[in-house]
Design a protein around this motif. Structure first.
Motif, mmCIF file in Angstrom:
data_model
loop_
_atom_site.group_PDB
_atom_site.id
_atom_site.type_symbol
_atom_site.label_atom_id
_atom_site.label_comp_id
_atom_site.label_asym_id
_atom_site.label_seq_id
_atom_site.Cartn_x
_atom_site.Cartn_y
_atom_site.Cartn_z
ATOM 1 N N ARG A 1 -13.966 -7.889 2.262
ATOM 2 C CA ARG A 1 -13.296 -9.105 1.591
ATOM 3 C C ARG A 1 -13.865 -9.915 1.608
ATOM 4 O O ARG A 1 -13.866 -10.408 2.853
ATOM 5 C CB ARG A 1 -11.910 -8.550 1.422
ATOM 6 N N ASP B 1 -8.871 -12.926 0.813
ATOM 7 C CA ASP B 1 -8.158 -11.080 -0.250
ATOM 8 C C ASP B 1 -8.103 -10.524 1.243
ATOM 9 O O ASP B 1 -7.246 -10.074 1.198
ATOM 10 C CB ASP B 1 -9.680 -10.831 -0.178
ATOM 11 N N THR B 2 -9.243 -10.989 2.874
ATOM 12 C CA THR B 2 -8.822 -10.638 3.409
ATOM 13 C C THR B 2 -7.471 -10.264 3.923
ATOM 14 O O THR B 2 -7.205 -9.256 4.907
ATOM 15 C CB THR B 2 -9.852 -10.676 4.864
ATOM 16 N N HIS C 1 -5.127 -8.566 1.939
ATOM 17 C CA HIS C 1 -4.667 -6.917 1.955
ATOM 18 C C HIS C 1 -4.280 -6.724 3.313
ATOM 19 O O HIS C 1 -3.662 -5.557 2.590
ATOM 20 C CB HIS C 1 -6.755 -6.968 2.095
#
Lengths: 489, 489
Positions: free
Chosen positions: A456, A460-461, A464
């Motif tokens: 990602r 976003d990493t 998440h």
């Protein structure tokens, strides 16, 4: 073979050659004889030229058009190859080769100038590096030159947004620092000799505590600690001063954070663009959370205190609390890598502003030392008296790594958010740390972030893993909580 | 650019990439974490694939047709590029890649099998290596398969001629060895502990005595001592046993001989096919003359005797003469690299005959261990009891280096001829050696041989230096003279 498979096979070999280029860099800083600089520069230029040709292979455009991704991982692979292709095709081979050769040589020139405290010996080289990096930035972007460079280390980040975040952080950090420095608590450095061999043993114990896999890595010494490689060959370095033990210990834990990220990535992503840490900022979150949120916590320093006494004898401290305060000592210092968690981000902001000006053409290399020293006096209240304490302290600019520094502060911000989420999910972390065992934390990080590698995009990493969008607040809360307790504010 | 210049620029980058491949090999044996074997195999395969593509680039054929050499050096460059092109175009990329991947992995499998004394764990891999090397030989030559492989290490050499020379040497060597073993002089090994650190210091002193340039090289430890690289980055390794000091000392001097050859080549030849030692046999002449004709001479061992006492205390010997005899001790042993100057060539002849049979298909890998042990009993009169003392002792076959072993004995022959010429030209060599200073010998070798690198074919290189055509006679004369004196025959 399908277009996707052809692309993947091409990329696989490119990734392997990229690993080799990384190994050459490691060797240069750790093993290479000092007379081999020119020869190595030519070798680096040759592999860079091969890599550039492969990254700009015209078949890639065709494969990208025809390739069909079967899942999210394959789709992301195509995105990352396209990104690399678009950047690389915009950089002429001549410029890529010239940059590789120059930055290989300039590193040695920087190291010598730093050792000799001779800024003028480095300036012409740095001037050339800046010129080539501006040229590179102009090639890859029609917009802001600095953003174009920043995007190489932190895809999607913008200098304007980072600058705004830094502005929000500056006042609380300065206020907290000033309260700390006005406190009556005042830990003093240890006045002892810490033999190199015992320090190296302790560094190994600390790396093991954070789960470093020694069968897939190694620890050596270098001028500037770094981590290198990935997958089954993720190496780390440290440096040792016999008068100051914490530089070595916390550099080792920091680099272990980087290397354990690489070691934990899903082996299925090996030799694909997903097989690396996704960005410098996310990478730094992994090193910083190990070094600070975990490694400088009271439970871990309590364990470390006992290990230090075993290694070096009585430290002359009142106990683990005094040791915890010492490890988190805040003071005005010159060196970024040795600075405390409050001053660290202020060091980064200084570099961020200066390098933005260099790349924008608002600041000449000839004026850099003066600009650094003036700004340093303003931000830190002390005068730089030698270049090794000032603008020559870091290797980055010699390597052309403009846009890299802000990712360090971004990594701190990410680490703050990750720590908040992790401690909520794993209440037993401190119990392990008190026994020198970070495996619960490592397990959470591996499971929620590290294994995914480049699957990602960077933000976003983090989101998440955390379950919420990262921002600076958890970091600032953590710092207030910690330093108010230690300094009894 | 002229066709010659275009070819030279292409070749320059190929040479640089070749250096990188060499560095990967060094790293694999000296530094690489043990879990990284598979990953490294893929990296080696990638760089080998790039090298193969460059060496078979169709433009080379066109450049070779059009290029005009301005002098003998340029003419020789064209010859060597043509030779490489012709060999490489005959080997399919698939085979080259497969060989690179296999021999990278097989080295680790060999090392493990050797450590475990488990021959069967290595045989399937060796069988595959032999199969691929036979396939390679069939690609590059329509004639004798073994000659095709030999030619890669010793261009122009023929197995038949080498075999004839070995036949001429065998009887005098065996006769001399048997007289020596019947003598009343019988030096006994030292029964002491030789601490690793002190041995490593002494290794450095010995490398310095032979003129090793430390600014352009480094010394490390490995399972099997070797030298690697060239020009400004010529590295050496050694291995240390605390019960036996001479393995380390003479391995170091041996590898120093290789490395000082590379360090002495005219820098104008850097990154050209002339910038390396011209063949394995000539290379071995440089290591062997340092190790034996110089390093095991009475003057040098007299100096070394004093250094040994300084490093390790009293050796319990009667004086420098007894030490000289010990250093030249002849005995029946299993290990080639530890063997004396008489048995050494007999060890090589054994390997030469076995590997010729393997490549000819007259001997199966499954029968190799038995063939080795039977032949060993015949030639040396003792029975091999474990594979690490037998056919697993050397790394070469695991790397696919068939045709390499005979160059060791050829190197001894060349060293004998060079020593004869050198001592005639430079009567002061022994006076320097007695002070631990091989610089007069190094000067003669640099001036008459080493600086020329690959300028002349191997035999011509030796003949140019000696002023006469090399043959086995000077070596045999030297051995008789030396061992008759030591053993009072």
């Amino acid at each position: 073979m399908s277009a996707f498979e052809e692309l993947a096979a091409h990329q696989r070999e490119t990734e392997a050659l990229g690993n080799i280029s990384g190994l050459l860099g490691w060797d240069q800083e750790v093993m290479m004889p000092r007379g081999a600089g020119d020869q190595r520069a030519e070798e680096m230029a040759a592999i860079e030229s091969v890599l550039h040709a492969r990254r700009t292979d015209p078949r890639i455009e065709d494969w990208l058009v025809r390739a069909e991704a079967k899942d999210a991982a394959q789709a992301r692979m195509l995105d990352l190859v396209a990104r690399s292709y678009n950047r690389s095709t915009r950089i002429p081979a001549r410029l890529a080769t010239e940059l590789a050769r120059l930055t290989s040589l300039s590193q040695g020139i920087w190291a010598q100038a730093r050792a000799d405290e001779d800024a003028s010996a480095f300036l012409p080289t740095l001037d050339e590096v800046v010129r080539l990096k501006r040229e590179e930035a102009a090639c890859v972007s029609d917009g802001d030159l600095y953003d174009a460079l920043l995007d190489d280390y932190e895809p999607g980040a913008k200098a304007k947004e980072l600058g705004a975040m830094f502005d929000r952080m500056r006042a609380p950090l300065v206020a907290l620092r000033d309260r700390v420095l006005g406190s009556e608590v005042s830990p003093q450095p240890l006045d002892m000799v810490f033999p190199e061999n015992a320090q190296l043993r302790l560094a190994r114990i600390c790396a093991s505590a954070f789960g470093y896999d020694w069968t897939r890595g190694r620890l050596d010494m270098s001028v500037h600690p770094f981590s290198s490689g990935g997958g089954d060959d993720a190496r780390i370095t440290t440096r040792i001063s016999e008068s100051e033990p914490f530089g070595n210990i916390y550099s080792t834990i920091h680099e272990t954070g980087h290397a354990t990220y690489e070691q934990a990535i899903d082996p299925a992503y090996r030799f694909t663009p997903l097989g690396h840490g996704v960005s410098m900022g996310v990478h730094e979150s992994q090193s910083r959370i190990c070094e600070n949120q975990l490694g400088r916590s009271a439970p871990f320093t309590g364990w470390l205190y006992t290990r230090m006494i075993e290694a070096f004898g009585d430290l002359g401290l009142d106990g683990p609390e005094a040791f915890h305060a010492l490890v988190n000592r805040v003071e005005m210092g010159f060196i970024r890598t040795e600075s405390d968690e409050l001053n660290y981000n202020l060091h980064i902001m200084l570099r961020f502003d200066l390098e933005r000006d260099l790349i924008a053409g608002k600041l000449e290399v000839a004026d850099l030392e003066e600009a650094w020293n003036t700004r340093f006096k303003h931000d830190f209240g002390v005068s730089v008296t030698k270049p090794s304490q000032g603008f020559l302290q870091d290797v980055h600019w010699s390597l052309g790594l403009f846009g890299y520094f802000p990712t360090y502060a971004l990594g701190n911000v990410y680490a703050g958010s990750l720590d908040k989420a992790m401690r909520k999910a794993e209440p037993d972390i401190d119990a392990g740390l008190a026994k020198g065992d970070a495996s619960v934390a490592k397990g959470w990080l591996d499971q929620n972030l590290r294994q995914f590698g480049g699957l990602r995009p960077p933000r976003d990493t983090i989101e998440h893993a955390c379950g919420f969008a990262p921002d600076e607040k958890p970091l600032l809360d953590y710092l207030s909580r910690k330093f108010e307790a230690i300094y009894r504010l």
